[in-house]
Motif scaffolding. Structure first.
Motif, PDB file in Angstrom:
ATOM      1  N   LEU A 318      -9.713   1.084  -4.621  1.00 33.62           N
ATOM      2  CA  LEU A 318     -10.564   0.684  -3.498  1.00 33.62           C
ATOM      3  C   LEU A 318     -10.100  -0.641  -2.909  1.00 33.62           C
ATOM      4  O   LEU A 318     -10.190  -0.852  -1.689  1.00 33.62           O
ATOM      5  CB  LEU A 318     -12.019   0.588  -3.959  1.00 33.62           C
ATOM      6  N   GLU A 319      -9.570  -1.538  -3.744  1.00 35.34           N
ATOM      7  CA  GLU A 319      -9.041  -2.805  -3.244  1.00 35.34           C
ATOM      8  C   GLU A 319      -7.795  -2.572  -2.394  1.00 35.34           C
ATOM      9  O   GLU A 319      -7.594  -3.234  -1.370  1.00 35.34           O
ATOM     10  CB  GLU A 319      -8.720  -3.742  -4.412  1.00 35.34           C
ATOM     11  N   VAL A 320      -6.941  -1.643  -2.818  1.00 35.91           N
ATOM     12  CA  VAL A 320      -5.748  -1.320  -2.030  1.00 35.91           C
ATOM     13  C   VAL A 320      -6.150  -0.784  -0.662  1.00 35.91           C
ATOM     14  O   VAL A 320      -5.563  -1.148   0.367  1.00 35.91           O
ATOM     15  CB  VAL A 320      -4.861  -0.295  -2.767  1.00 35.91           C
ATOM     16  N   VAL A 321      -7.157   0.064  -0.630  1.00 35.86           N
ATOM     17  CA  VAL A 321      -7.617   0.631   0.641  1.00 35.86           C
ATOM     18  C   VAL A 321      -8.125  -0.470   1.567  1.00 35.86           C
ATOM     19  O   VAL A 321      -7.906  -0.427   2.782  1.00 35.86           O
ATOM     20  CB  VAL A 321      -8.711   1.691   0.390  1.00 35.86           C
ATOM     21  N   LYS A 322      -8.779  -1.484   1.012  1.00 35.71           N
ATOM     22  CA  LYS A 322      -9.241  -2.607   1.830  1.00 35.71           C
ATOM     23  C   LYS A 322      -8.071  -3.429   2.357  1.00 35.71           C
ATOM     24  O   LYS A 322      -8.089  -3.913   3.488  1.00 35.71           O
ATOM     25  CB  LYS A 322     -10.161  -3.516   1.008  1.00 35.71           C
ATOM     26  N   ALA A 323      -7.039  -3.598   1.515  1.00 38.67           N
ATOM     27  CA  ALA A 323      -5.923  -4.478   1.865  1.00 38.67           C
ATOM     28  C   ALA A 323      -4.947  -3.835   2.832  1.00 38.67           C
ATOM     29  O   ALA A 323      -4.380  -4.508   3.694  1.00 38.67           O
ATOM     30  CB  ALA A 323      -5.179  -4.907   0.600  1.00 38.67           C
ATOM     31  N   ASP A 324      -4.728  -2.535   2.708  1.00 36.69           N
ATOM     32  CA  ASP A 324      -3.750  -1.858   3.546  1.00 36.69           C
ATOM     33  C   ASP A 324      -4.296  -0.495   3.947  1.00 36.69           C
ATOM     34  O   ASP A 324      -5.481  -0.230   3.770  1.00 36.69           O
ATOM     35  CB  ASP A 324      -2.410  -1.728   2.812  1.00 36.69           C
ATOM     36  N   GLU A 325      -3.453   0.370   4.464  1.00 39.22           N
ATOM     37  CA  GLU A 325      -3.928   1.622   5.037  1.00 39.22           C
ATOM     38  C   GLU A 325      -3.175   2.817   4.464  1.00 39.22           C
ATOM     39  O   GLU A 325      -2.308   3.393   5.123  1.00 39.22           O
ATOM     40  CB  GLU A 325      -3.765   1.590   6.562  1.00 39.22           C
ATOM     41  N   PRO A 326      -3.495   3.215   3.219  1.00 36.53           N
ATOM     42  CA  PRO A 326      -2.893   4.456   2.723  1.00 36.53           C
ATOM     43  C   PRO A 326      -3.362   5.632   3.565  1.00 36.53           C
ATOM     44  O   PRO A 326      -4.471   5.617   4.106  1.00 36.53           O
ATOM     45  CB  PRO A 326      -3.420   4.551   1.282  1.00 36.53           C
ATOM     46  N   GLU A 327      -2.505   6.628   3.692  1.00 35.01           N
ATOM     47  CA  GLU A 327      -2.867   7.803   4.482  1.00 35.01           C
ATOM     48  C   GLU A 327      -3.204   9.001   3.608  1.00 35.01           C
ATOM     49  O   GLU A 327      -4.014   9.846   3.994  1.00 35.01           O
ATOM     50  CB  GLU A 327      -1.725   8.142   5.442  1.00 35.01           C
ATOM     51  N   VAL A 328      -2.563   9.068   2.439  1.00 33.71           N
ATOM     52  CA  VAL A 328      -2.825  10.155   1.495  1.00 33.71           C
ATOM     53  C   VAL A 328      -3.014   9.541   0.110  1.00 33.71           C
ATOM     54  O   VAL A 328      -2.268   8.643  -0.286  1.00 33.71           O
ATOM     55  CB  VAL A 328      -1.670  11.180   1.462  1.00 33.71           C
TER      56      VAL A 328
END
Length: 410
Positions: A318-328
């Motif tokens: 969830l922290e990665v999703v906040k920091a950047d924009e994964p698509e899959v």
């Protein structure tokens, strides 16, 4: 006429000051917003991604997407097109994209102590001091990250980057206006033939870099009087094929007369050169608490030219999703702390555009039903065939890219 570049910290000087300056000297005004809007319209990159280049947020997927370099290339060419030879103020982050080889640029930095900036911010926005200071610190961090990306210097206020550094907390705005106007009239800032040629070379290099970036390439290059030199500093398996591809791209760029390639085996990095291809999944987030499995899977995807990063628990994901924009996202279910189903639920609530592939070895039929109802793209079980997973990733990526194309058309 000379070009004026302005770089100002939050609450050092406001837009009204720049508007007054523009009117006083009779210069047109190019702001960051103008450059971003033009870049988004001309080159098809969402404005949110272009603006990210100005922030201190990390580019976690950049080794696979070249997003940072592509964003800067699109901003640079849009600035090059916007700047005129009839007197122009470039106000904001993008002024740092003007090359030092162009001598008829007056580079001005407007600074002030943080205590002064906090006082100004509180009076303008009627916000508590701690909130204003947090805003000032974020702005300083963004400016530091930007200047380091462009110049390799971490201090955005260092005098070596500017012709004038004006302390706005120690002088009046009228005095600052007069100082800038007086310096613009100096003979040394009047465009020479050499400086105008340097500006033409800047525009050509910007067009070339943007054309390559649109095709997914990120390479160092120089341009001089129609002669373009491309520096390849990474390992390339089929150099002849790469040269042929790049020549074809650059054959359509106005002003390019010849293209040469420079490769130095001693300078070449061991990391292989990769072109970004939107059709290939490059923003994959693998979430699994089995570290060896997750790392091995990431490496196997890299072999297939798919870019991924790894999170070992739900909270980190969830922290990665906040920091950047994964698509899959490839998501395990049974993890300590926040389990996979809860991660899926939160992701689909906050970022429904992310396609989530469940990959688990301990799921049940009930888990499958819940995941699909929550919006999972697919539900796979371990051990998974790598070709099946690769195909599923490509299908999920196609769905993401399709939405992006539809959004740009709209």
């Amino acid at each position: 006429m000379a070009i004026l570049g302005l770089f100002r910290g939050e609450f050092c000087a406001d837009d009204a000051f720049v508007d007054r300056l523009s009117e006083a000297i009779g210069y047109s005004l190019v702001r960051d917003d103008d450059v971003v809007t033009r870049a988004g319209a001309d080159w098809g990159m969402p404005e949110t991604k272009l603006r990210k280049a100005f922030s201190s947020r990390p580019f976690l997927f950049n080794p696979f997407t070249h997003e940072k370099e592509r964003s800067i290339a699109f901003l640079r060419v849009s600035l090059a097109q916007a700047v005129t030879d009839k007197g122009c103020i470039v106000d904001g982050f993008t002024m740092h994209l003007l090359p030092f080889t162009v001598d008829h640029v007056l580079r001005v930095c407007l600074v002030a102590e943080r205590a002064y900036r906090a006082k100004v911010g509180m009076s303008r926005l009627e916000m508590p001091r701690d909130e204003i200071m947090a805003r000032v610190l974020r702005d300083d961090a963004d400016r530091s990250a930007w200047v380091e990306r462009i110049h390799g210097i971490a201090d955005p206020w260092t005098p070596s980057l500017y012709d004038m550094v004006l302390p706005m907390d120690k002088m009046s705005s009228d005095a600052a206006l007069r100082a800038i106007e007086e310096n613009l009239q100096k003979e040394v800032l009047q465009p020479s033939e050499e400086s105008l040629r340097a500006m033409d070379d800047f525009r050509l290099a910007a067009r070339v870099a943007a054309a390559l970036a649109r095709a997914g390439h990120s390479l160092e290059l120089t341009a001089s009087s129609g002669q373009v030199t491309v520096n390849v500093r990474k390992s390339v398996l089929l150099m002849g094929r790469l040269e042929e591809e790049l020549r074809e791209i650059l054959s359509t760029v106005e002003g390019v007369e010849t293209v040469t390639f420079r490769t130095d085996p001693e300078e070449r990095a061991a990391e292989p050169y990769r072109r970004y291809d939107p059709a290939t999944p490059s923003r994959i987030l693998l979430v699994d608490d089995e570290r060896d499995f997750a790392q091995s899977l990431s490496e196997r995807l890299t072999i297939r030219d798919m870019g991924s990063i790894v999170a070992y628990d739900g909270e980190s994901a969830l922290e990665v999703v906040k920091a950047d924009e994964p698509e899959v996202m490839v998501l395990d279910l049974k993890m300590p702390g926040i389990d996979g189903i809860e991660v899926l639920r939160r992701i689909k609530k906050s970022r429904p555009d992310i396609e989530v592939i469940i990959l688990t070895g301990r799921g049940t039929e009930a888990d499958r039903e819940v995941c699909m109802q929550l919006g999972a793209f697919a539900y796979l079980e371990k051990p998974v065939d790598i070709e099946l997973l690769s195909t599923t990733l490509r299908l999920a990526n196609e769905k993401v890219q399709g939405r992006g194309r539809e959004g740009r058309k709209a």
